[in-house]
Design a protein around this motif. Sequence first.
Motif, PDB file in Angstrom:
ATOM      1  N   HIS A 158      20.299  28.945  26.958  1.00 15.21           N
ATOM      2  CA  HIS A 158      19.902  28.277  28.197  1.00 15.21           C
ATOM      3  C   HIS A 158      20.704  26.997  28.402  1.00 15.21           C
ATOM      4  O   HIS A 158      21.226  26.747  29.501  1.00 15.21           O
ATOM      5  CB  HIS A 158      18.407  27.955  28.141  1.00 15.21           C
ATOM      6  CG  HIS A 158      17.918  27.133  29.284  1.00 15.21           C
ATOM      7  ND1 HIS A 158      17.991  27.541  30.596  1.00 15.21           N
ATOM      8  CD2 HIS A 158      17.350  25.884  29.311  1.00 15.21           C
ATOM      9  CE1 HIS A 158      17.492  26.602  31.384  1.00 15.21           C
ATOM     10  NE2 HIS A 158      17.106  25.593  30.629  1.00 15.21           N
ATOM     11  N   ILE A 159      20.849  26.192  27.348  1.00 11.75           N
ATOM     12  CA  ILE A 159      21.598  24.938  27.457  1.00 11.75           C
ATOM     13  C   ILE A 159      23.081  25.224  27.716  1.00 11.75           C
ATOM     14  O   ILE A 159      23.731  24.564  28.542  1.00 11.75           O
ATOM     15  CB  ILE A 159      21.418  24.096  26.182  1.00 11.75           C
ATOM     16  CG1 ILE A 159      19.949  23.678  26.026  1.00 11.75           C
ATOM     17  CG2 ILE A 159      22.309  22.859  26.215  1.00 11.75           C
ATOM     18  CD1 ILE A 159      19.631  22.987  24.718  1.00 11.75           C
ATOM     19  N   ALA A 160      23.613  26.239  27.014  1.00 14.73           N
ATOM     20  CA  ALA A 160      25.033  26.569  27.169  1.00 14.73           C
ATOM     21  C   ALA A 160      25.359  27.069  28.568  1.00 14.73           C
ATOM     22  O   ALA A 160      26.512  26.964  29.021  1.00 14.73           O
ATOM     23  CB  ALA A 160      25.433  27.611  26.131  1.00 14.73           C
ATOM     24  N   SER A 161      24.347  27.612  29.271  1.00 18.12           N
ATOM     25  CA  SER A 161      24.590  28.135  30.621  1.00 18.12           C
ATOM     26  C   SER A 161      24.755  27.025  31.659  1.00 18.12           C
ATOM     27  O   SER A 161      25.201  27.280  32.776  1.00 18.12           O
ATOM     28  CB  SER A 161      23.436  29.049  31.045  1.00 18.12           C
ATOM     29  OG  SER A 161      22.240  28.296  31.259  1.00 18.12           O
ATOM     30  N   LEU A 162      24.393  25.799  31.289  1.00 14.18           N
ATOM     31  CA  LEU A 162      24.487  24.676  32.227  1.00 14.18           C
ATOM     32  C   LEU A 162      25.888  24.069  32.154  1.00 14.18           C
ATOM     33  O   LEU A 162      26.389  23.763  31.067  1.00 14.18           O
ATOM     34  CB  LEU A 162      23.446  23.607  31.887  1.00 14.18           C
ATOM     35  CG  LEU A 162      21.986  24.064  31.900  1.00 14.18           C
ATOM     36  CD1 LEU A 162      21.075  22.932  31.429  1.00 14.18           C
ATOM     37  CD2 LEU A 162      21.580  24.534  33.288  1.00 14.18           C
ATOM     38  N   PRO A 163      26.553  23.852  33.264  1.00 10.86           N
ATOM     39  CA  PRO A 163      27.890  23.240  33.244  1.00 10.86           C
ATOM     40  C   PRO A 163      27.831  21.793  32.767  1.00 10.86           C
ATOM     41  O   PRO A 163      26.797  21.114  32.875  1.00 10.86           O
ATOM     42  CB  PRO A 163      28.347  23.334  34.706  1.00 10.86           C
ATOM     43  CG  PRO A 163      27.083  23.470  35.501  1.00 10.86           C
ATOM     44  CD  PRO A 163      26.114  24.191  34.625  1.00 10.86           C
ATOM     45  N   ALA A 164      28.932  21.301  32.235  1.00 14.82           N
ATOM     46  CA  ALA A 164      28.995  19.942  31.702  1.00 14.82           C
ATOM     47  C   ALA A 164      28.593  18.907  32.748  1.00 14.82           C
ATOM     48  O   ALA A 164      27.922  17.908  32.442  1.00 14.82           O
ATOM     49  CB  ALA A 164      30.396  19.657  31.170  1.00 14.82           C
ATOM     50  N   ALA A 165      28.972  19.145  33.996  1.00 18.14           N
ATOM     51  CA  ALA A 165      28.638  18.199  35.051  1.00 18.14           C
ATOM     52  C   ALA A 165      27.134  18.076  35.242  1.00 18.14           C
ATOM     53  O   ALA A 165      26.636  17.012  35.644  1.00 18.14           O
ATOM     54  CB  ALA A 165      29.299  18.631  36.365  1.00 18.14           C
ATOM     55  N   GLU A 166      26.400  19.153  34.948  1.00 17.96           N
ATOM     56  CA  GLU A 166      24.948  19.118  35.127  1.00 17.96           C
ATOM     57  C   GLU A 166      24.283  18.235  34.078  1.00 17.96           C
ATOM     58  O   GLU A 166      23.323  17.518  34.370  1.00 17.96           O
ATOM     59  CB  GLU A 166      24.378  20.539  35.072  1.00 17.96           C
ATOM     60  CG  GLU A 166      22.930  20.631  35.496  1.00 17.96           C
ATOM     61  CD  GLU A 166      22.686  20.143  36.920  1.00 17.96           C
ATOM     62  OE1 GLU A 166      21.535  19.805  37.232  1.00 17.96           O
ATOM     63  OE2 GLU A 166      23.645  20.095  37.726  1.00 17.96           O
ATOM     64  N   HIS A 167      24.800  18.243  32.861  1.00 18.67           N
ATOM     65  CA  HIS A 167      24.275  17.354  31.820  1.00 18.67           C
ATOM     66  C   HIS A 167      24.483  15.895  32.230  1.00 18.67           C
ATOM     67  O   HIS A 167      23.609  15.052  32.034  1.00 18.67           O
ATOM     68  CB  HIS A 167      24.975  17.635  30.487  1.00 18.67           C
ATOM     69  CG  HIS A 167      24.762  19.012  29.952  1.00 18.67           C
ATOM     70  ND1 HIS A 167      23.616  19.383  29.281  1.00 18.67           N
ATOM     71  CD2 HIS A 167      25.543  20.115  29.997  1.00 18.67           C
ATOM     72  CE1 HIS A 167      23.713  20.657  28.919  1.00 18.67           C
ATOM     73  NE2 HIS A 167      24.869  21.125  29.356  1.00 18.67           N
TER      74      HIS A 167
END
Length: 288
Positions: A158-167
């Motif tokens: 789930h975390i890996a599916s989020l793009p870096a910009a979203e973090h």
Amino acid sequence: MIAVLNRLVGLIEDRLADEIDIAGLASSLGTTEYHLRRMFSSLAGMPLSEYIRRRRMAVAAADVLGDGELLSIAVRYGYGSTEAFGRAFRGVHGVSPGEVRRHGGPLRTQPQLRFRLTVEGSTPMDTRIIERPAFRLVGHSARVPLIHRGANPHIQAHIASLPAAEHIRLKAMSDSEPAGLLQVSADVEPDYTEGSELTYLHGVAVGETTPVPEDLTTIEVPAGTWAVFRTSGPYPASLQSTWATTATDWFPSNPWRLRPGPSIVAVLDRAADFSTATCELWLPVERA
């Protein structure tokens, strides 16, 4: 808490052939069903409901070995048919009541539990108790299975599916304690059964009046008291060990109990490969 759990085991033993009202028993013991189930599961290594099922079938085995009708035995233990009773019986013993009656076994006995407090205390827990006004947890959520030990691959995916910009966007929104990016577990069943589903949210804490983008999940957190445990070491082993120690050491020794609400992990510092980390574990509590 140890004395309460032992009294609970005794009360359950007296009611194995009856419908057991856990909420009522918890109230009579001066605690809550939520806290009772969580502590039982943590200390016994099995959900309370599973222990009751195993004890019922262990005691029922003696009746099955007798001459009584199987339907009467089934009804005595709260089952409406021999088929339902047989499924429960096989689930514990691995064989049907008929096979046990014919061959005398095999039987798997669940002993009556006895809880004992082992006094260690050689490693002090870094803990603080804080009062927090109402706040919100916002971020991206997913339903995942509960895993007690080791990394949870469903959460990792789930975390890996989020793009870096979203973090980066989420971290910029954080304006309330706990600070920074958070790992939130919500809607966890009180028995804390491994494999049961929970809501995992990767996000941040914000104030009640902070605007929240529509594409994010929001969990409203009411005002209340929190126990905050700091831990450092191998990740996630050190964090999971601290979580377990709250049940075995901290709650039995302190005048607090768990209350319903999300549990939150704030990662304060970590190695580049996340092999080690310093974290804070936030648990919602109330005075016992």
